[in-house]
Design an enzyme around this catalytic site. Structure first.
Site, short mmCIF file in Angstrom:
data_model
loop_
_atom_site.label_atom_id
_atom_site.label_comp_id
_atom_site.label_asym_id
_atom_site.label_seq_id
_atom_site.Cartn_x
_atom_site.Cartn_y
_atom_site.Cartn_z
N HIS A 229 0.81 -1.23 0.00
CA HIS A 229 0.00 0.00 0.00
C HIS A 229 0.84 1.27 0.00
CE1 HIS A 229 -2.69 3.10 1.78
NE2 HIS A 229 -3.57 2.55 0.98
N GLU A 269 -4.27 -4.47 9.38
CA GLU A 269 -4.51 -3.45 8.34
C GLU A 269 -3.50 -2.31 8.36
OE1 GLU A 269 -8.63 -2.59 7.21
OE2 GLU A 269 -9.21 -3.60 9.06
N HIS A 271 -1.44 0.66 6.95
CA HIS A 271 -1.57 1.59 5.82
C HIS A 271 -0.35 2.50 5.76
CE1 HIS A 271 -5.45 0.40 4.30
NE2 HIS A 271 -5.97 0.42 5.52
#
Length: 298
Positions: A229, A269, A271
């Site tokens: 990402h 998760e 980021h």
């Protein structure tokens, strides 16, 4: 196999619904981050103290954040089409921009902030006193995402749905560089310490590198479904990156060698990512934490 980190420290900064998303190192030596679902900007000092600054709208969607040329932090508000500014003392303000979903933001060599407009295929520019201009891209439906200042004085950005990397100089001239891999879907982008621009290919599970003359290399990661990402320049010319789908952070050397490290869980998760003033890696986890990772890039 992923390597074990030398050390890892976890800092709760909000609940799982707040969504820490992007993170950067501020001019005050602290870590600043966006809480995209809570309409807040957070600050984490190196000794672990957390502050949270409420913005004027909880639903404004603060997304990317960078230090500006004026000693403040600047950030995009993707849901209400504004560019935000917050001082290191926590005083926040914002400027309206044309509707388009501002997302990525970077400080240009001209002393202005440059940003992407996801939904209108434009690159915007805002001065520190709030004057806004826009530059249209020569293609439609491209979904410009992240943006960074390049080693050549231009701004470089990812075109997620056009499968390309863009470049815009300070005069507004645009170049488009298509990527070799179909479905690469580039997102994150950063200027590396090796004089090239690096980017993530979230759709192909690769890390890419483009030189200022447009030469492109792509480096496959071990798990093509890891969804890389964001990334940031690290030591020795390489870059650190987050792998959202596998809950890992990795380091890629200029020759393409990759070393990965497990984060708290596969579903954490990760980021945004930045290198702090202490040389450690800080990662924003959308589960409500910032992780400090001190690891040997290998």
């Amino acid at each position: 196999m992923p390597a074990s980190p030398v050390s890892m420290r976890r800092f709760p900064v909000g609940d799982a619904q707040a969504g820490p998303y992007a993170i950067t190192t501020g001019p005050d030596g602290a870590l600043w981050f966006t809480l995209v679902h809570a309409g807040r900007i957070g600050r984490l000092s190196l000794d672990g103290r957390v502050e949270s600054h409420r913005l004027d709208r909880a639903d404004c969607g603060p997304s990317s954040i960078v230090p500006g040329p004026d000693g403040a932090l600047w950030f995009t508000r993707s849901r209400d089409h504004r560019i935000g500014r917050i001082t290191v003392d926590g005083e926040a303000s914002s400027f309206a921009v044309p509707e388009g979903g501002p997302f990525g933001i970077a400080c240009g060599g001209d002393g202005a902030l440059w940003f992407t407009q996801m939904h209108t295929d434009r690159i915007g520019r805002i001065t520190v006193d709030g004057r806004v201009s826009e530059h249209p891209l020569p293609l439609g439906g491209a979904f410009p995402s992240m943006i960074t200042a390049g080693p050549d004085g231009a701004l470089w950005f990812t075109l997620n749905r056009a499968n390309a990397i863009g470049r815009i100089d300070l005069g507004g001239e645009v170049e488009i560089h298509p990527l070799p891999s179909e479905g690469a879907a580039p997102v994150g982008i950063a200027c590396g310490g090796d004089g090239a621009v690096w980017f993530t290919e979230i759709g192909a599970g690769r890390i890419g590198r483009i030189t200022v003359d447009g030469s492109i290399e792509e480096f496959p990661l071990a798990d093509p479904a890891c969804r890389p990402h964001a990334l940031v320049a690290g030591a020795a010319g390489g870059c650190w990156f987050t792998a959202w789908a596998t809950g890992r952070v990795g380091f890629i050397a200029p020759d393409g060698r990759v070393r990965e490290h497990d984060l708290p869980s596969r579903s954490c998760e990760p980021h945004g990512i930045t290198v702090g003033p202490d040389g450690a890696c800080y990662v924003a986890l959308e589960i409500g934490e910032i992780v400090r990772l001190e690891a040997d890039p290998g």
